[in-house]
Design a protein around this motif. Structure first.
Motif, mmCIF file in Angstrom:
data_model
loop_
_atom_site.group_PDB
_atom_site.id
_atom_site.type_symbol
_atom_site.label_atom_id
_atom_site.label_comp_id
_atom_site.label_asym_id
_atom_site.label_seq_id
_atom_site.Cartn_x
_atom_site.Cartn_y
_atom_site.Cartn_z
ATOM 1 N N PHE A 2 0.748 -1.233 0.039
ATOM 2 C CA PHE A 2 0.078 0.146 0.104
ATOM 3 C C PHE A 2 0.848 1.228 -0.042
ATOM 4 O O PHE A 2 2.087 1.184 0.395
ATOM 5 C CB PHE A 2 -0.780 -0.020 1.175
ATOM 6 N N SER A 3 0.483 2.259 -0.420
ATOM 7 C CA SER A 3 1.033 3.477 -0.302
ATOM 8 C C SER A 3 1.175 3.990 1.037
ATOM 9 O O SER A 3 0.578 3.828 1.832
ATOM 10 C CB SER A 3 0.412 4.685 -1.418
ATOM 11 N N ASN A 4 2.162 4.937 1.296
ATOM 12 C CA ASN A 4 2.195 5.868 2.452
ATOM 13 C C ASN A 4 0.976 6.280 3.019
ATOM 14 O O ASN A 4 0.653 6.290 4.086
ATOM 15 C CB ASN A 4 3.296 6.544 2.273
ATOM 16 N N SER A 5 0.391 7.039 2.001
ATOM 17 C CA SER A 5 -0.819 7.613 2.219
ATOM 18 C C SER A 5 -1.821 6.739 2.908
ATOM 19 O O SER A 5 -2.627 7.028 3.671
ATOM 20 C CB SER A 5 -1.537 8.292 1.079
ATOM 21 N N SER A 6 -2.022 5.521 1.994
ATOM 22 C CA SER A 6 -3.101 4.545 2.472
ATOM 23 C C SER A 6 -2.791 4.028 3.970
ATOM 24 O O SER A 6 -3.620 4.032 4.729
ATOM 25 C CB SER A 6 -3.062 3.359 1.488
ATOM 26 N N LYS A 7 -1.521 3.703 4.476
ATOM 27 C CA LYS A 7 -1.093 3.146 5.483
ATOM 28 C C LYS A 7 -1.701 4.442 6.647
ATOM 29 O O LYS A 7 -2.167 4.081 7.465
ATOM 30 C CB LYS A 7 0.505 3.044 5.814
ATOM 31 N N TYR A 8 -1.092 5.699 6.275
ATOM 32 C CA TYR A 8 -1.477 6.805 7.281
ATOM 33 C C TYR A 8 -3.105 6.773 7.749
ATOM 34 O O TYR A 8 -3.390 6.954 8.488
ATOM 35 C CB TYR A 8 -0.819 8.173 6.672
ATOM 36 N N ALA A 9 -3.760 6.743 6.392
ATOM 37 C CA ALA A 9 -5.323 6.871 6.527
ATOM 38 C C ALA A 9 -5.805 5.786 7.276
ATOM 39 O O ALA A 9 -6.703 6.018 8.178
ATOM 40 C CB ALA A 9 -5.772 6.766 5.049
ATOM 41 N N ILE A 10 -5.340 4.565 7.080
ATOM 42 C CA ILE A 10 -5.913 3.320 7.955
ATOM 43 C C ILE A 10 -5.361 3.623 9.269
ATOM 44 O O ILE A 10 -6.242 3.499 10.303
ATOM 45 C CB ILE A 10 -5.260 2.187 7.327
ATOM 46 N N LYS A 11 -4.425 3.965 9.590
ATOM 47 C CA LYS A 11 -3.850 4.319 10.894
ATOM 48 C C LYS A 11 -4.949 5.315 11.628
ATOM 49 O O LYS A 11 -5.262 5.187 12.958
ATOM 50 C CB LYS A 11 -2.494 4.816 11.231
ATOM 51 N N ALA A 12 -5.231 6.520 10.965
ATOM 52 C CA ALA A 12 -5.741 7.555 11.680
ATOM 53 C C ALA A 12 -7.443 7.022 11.741
ATOM 54 O O ALA A 12 -8.135 7.291 12.758
ATOM 55 C CB ALA A 12 -6.094 8.572 10.387
ATOM 56 N N VAL A 13 -7.755 6.426 10.757
ATOM 57 C CA VAL A 13 -9.254 5.566 10.915
ATOM 58 C C VAL A 13 -9.326 4.660 12.282
ATOM 59 O O VAL A 13 -10.266 4.952 12.949
ATOM 60 C CB VAL A 13 -9.747 5.130 9.820
ATOM 61 N N ILE A 127 -14.187 -1.479 9.444
ATOM 62 C CA ILE A 127 -13.348 -0.919 10.333
ATOM 63 C C ILE A 127 -13.512 -1.169 11.563
ATOM 64 O O ILE A 127 -12.404 -1.603 12.371
ATOM 65 C CB ILE A 127 -13.513 0.395 10.023
ATOM 66 N N VAL A 128 -14.575 -1.366 12.138
ATOM 67 C CA VAL A 128 -15.055 -1.986 13.661
ATOM 68 C C VAL A 128 -14.320 -3.569 13.656
ATOM 69 O O VAL A 128 -13.847 -3.465 14.984
ATOM 70 C CB VAL A 128 -16.473 -1.999 13.870
ATOM 71 N N ASP A 129 -14.386 -3.912 12.654
ATOM 72 C CA ASP A 129 -13.733 -5.462 12.864
ATOM 73 C C ASP A 129 -12.427 -5.202 13.274
ATOM 74 O O ASP A 129 -11.710 -6.249 14.128
ATOM 75 C CB ASP A 129 -13.967 -6.150 11.479
ATOM 76 N N LEU A 130 -11.603 -4.439 12.581
ATOM 77 C CA LEU A 130 -10.305 -4.199 12.871
ATOM 78 C C LEU A 130 -10.216 -3.638 14.261
ATOM 79 O O LEU A 130 -9.296 -4.094 15.194
ATOM 80 C CB LEU A 130 -9.370 -3.207 12.032
ATOM 81 N N ALA A 131 -10.854 -2.753 14.746
ATOM 82 C CA ALA A 131 -10.824 -1.903 16.092
ATOM 83 C C ALA A 131 -11.159 -2.995 17.114
ATOM 84 O O ALA A 131 -10.537 -3.050 18.124
ATOM 85 C CB ALA A 131 -11.680 -0.715 16.199
ATOM 86 N N LEU A 132 -12.302 -3.876 16.724
ATOM 87 C CA LEU A 132 -12.289 -5.026 17.754
ATOM 88 C C LEU A 132 -11.450 -6.017 17.898
ATOM 89 O O LEU A 132 -11.236 -6.371 19.113
ATOM 90 C CB LEU A 132 -13.895 -5.613 17.222
ATOM 91 N N SER A 133 -10.709 -6.216 16.962
ATOM 92 C CA SER A 133 -9.504 -7.210 16.969
ATOM 93 C C SER A 133 -8.593 -6.616 17.972
ATOM 94 O O SER A 133 -7.871 -7.323 18.895
ATOM 95 C CB SER A 133 -8.880 -7.577 15.814
ATOM 96 N N VAL A 134 -8.368 -5.424 17.955
ATOM 97 C CA VAL A 134 -7.396 -4.786 19.007
ATOM 98 C C VAL A 134 -8.280 -4.623 20.462
ATOM 99 O O VAL A 134 -7.364 -5.106 21.408
ATOM 100 C CB VAL A 134 -7.268 -3.235 18.558
ATOM 101 N N ARG A 135 -9.308 -4.318 20.517
ATOM 102 C CA ARG A 135 -10.133 -4.358 21.869
ATOM 103 C C ARG A 135 -10.042 -5.692 22.528
ATOM 104 O O ARG A 135 -9.566 -5.991 23.574
ATOM 105 C CB ARG A 135 -11.480 -3.971 21.655
ATOM 106 N N LYS A 136 -9.982 -6.657 21.685
ATOM 107 C CA LYS A 136 -9.990 -8.156 21.957
ATOM 108 C C LYS A 136 -8.827 -8.972 22.376
ATOM 109 O O LYS A 136 -8.508 -9.642 22.866
ATOM 110 C CB LYS A 136 -10.873 -9.279 21.055
ATOM 111 N N GLY A 137 -7.838 -8.282 22.107
ATOM 112 C CA GLY A 137 -6.405 -8.338 21.972
ATOM 113 C C GLY A 137 -5.742 -9.449 20.961
ATOM 114 O O GLY A 137 -4.925 -10.102 21.307
ATOM 115 N N THR A 138 -6.643 -9.596 19.847
ATOM 116 C CA THR A 138 -5.866 -10.548 18.908
ATOM 117 C C THR A 138 -4.989 -9.667 18.043
ATOM 118 O O THR A 138 -4.421 -10.390 17.296
ATOM 119 C CB THR A 138 -7.111 -11.434 18.265
ATOM 120 N N ALA A 139 -5.135 -8.550 17.997
ATOM 121 C CA ALA A 139 -4.467 -7.599 17.363
ATOM 122 C C ALA A 139 -3.807 -6.400 17.952
ATOM 123 O O ALA A 139 -4.269 -5.971 19.039
ATOM 124 C CB ALA A 139 -5.034 -6.978 15.932
#
Lengths: 143, 143
Positions: A2-13, A127-139
């Motif tokens: 992915f481009s730098n911009s995309s990575k940044y965008a994903i991180k921000a979101v 996006i919530v799926d990713l956020a949830l994986s962080v909340r659950k501690g799998t990511a």
DNA sequence: AAAATAATATGATAAAAATCATTTTGGGCT
DNA sequence: AGCCCAAAATGATTTTTATCATATTATTTT
């Protein structure tokens, strides 16, 4: 990949999904620092995402960026489509005009399935799926 | 996915694998045209590949680029490693320092396996394998 | 209504990737 | 040995991507 911009965008979101809500807006300066991306840069990216309905925002005092229900349910691929362009992940790996599923180029032939799988995953996960994986501690973060 | 340069390099190598041999060398100008890549550009890329032993060359009259037995058996990934750099396909999709198999970032978590698979395929398939798929008619050009 | 705040819009600069052009070097030929 | 050919080396230019800075507009608060 992915481009730098995309990575940044994903991180921000992702950051917004974890730390904001309709009633808890966050300003650019409070996003750029934790995700480690220049403020002016992420501001520009966020504006594009707002325009496309992936992120919400209000200006003025008490304003800022945030994710509402709808935003949170957007699929991850939307971010990539908006920032990098839709074809980035789908067009021929050798940039051949005539390459397609029926008459694949040699590269397409060997790694078409893997690519299909990536597309599938990005289309299925929101996006919530990713956020949830962080909340659950799998990511894990930190961003 | 891959850089322009990598795509060009793969196309050139594939062309050489199909149309050259120790006794049938081909000059840059006779490569650049059929693969549709600017001559000066592909020349530079070929030089890097020669230096790394993925392509062979001799200069002077009757000289040119060619693939010998050894060259043909190189794995496809070598081209990508040489042109784009080794880490391009392996490092974190969000460029996070601390992301790894044990503590993956959310993106890594969902599309790590797909990426592993791409790596695997690129590591297993050699250049002749691709050329052969074209000869057998399971994959197609034109470049 | 005015002042303060924070996003939005616009555009300028810097860095990297892609493209193009020129000179140099080595290998074969006469 | 001297000449010619084609790759190798070097580097200049252009385009794209990334980064930074400034002015504008909308909203809230006083």
């Amino acid at each position: 990949m992915f481009s730098n911009s995309s990575k940044y965008a994903i991180k921000a979101v992702l950051y917004l999904s974890l730390h904001s809500s309709e009633s808890r807006k966050v300003m650019v300066k409070d996003i750029s620092n934790p995700i480690n991306v220049p403020q002016a840069y992420i501001a520009k990216l966020l504006q594009e995402l707002v325009k496309e309905g992936v992120v919400s925002s209000t200006r003025g005092p008490k304003g800022g960026f945030f994710m509402n229900e709808h935003n949170n349910n957007e699929k991850v691929i939307r971010i990539l489509d908006i920032i990098d362009g839709e074809k980035k992940l789908t067009n021929c790996m050798l940039s051949l005009e005539s390459c397609n599923e029926d008459k694949p180029c040699p590269l397409h032939a060997i790694l078409g399935p893997s690519r299909q799988n990536i597309l599938k995953v990005l289309n299925e996960n929101s996006i919530v799926d990713l956020a949830l994986s962080v909340r659950k501690g799998t990511a894990f973060l930190p961003l």
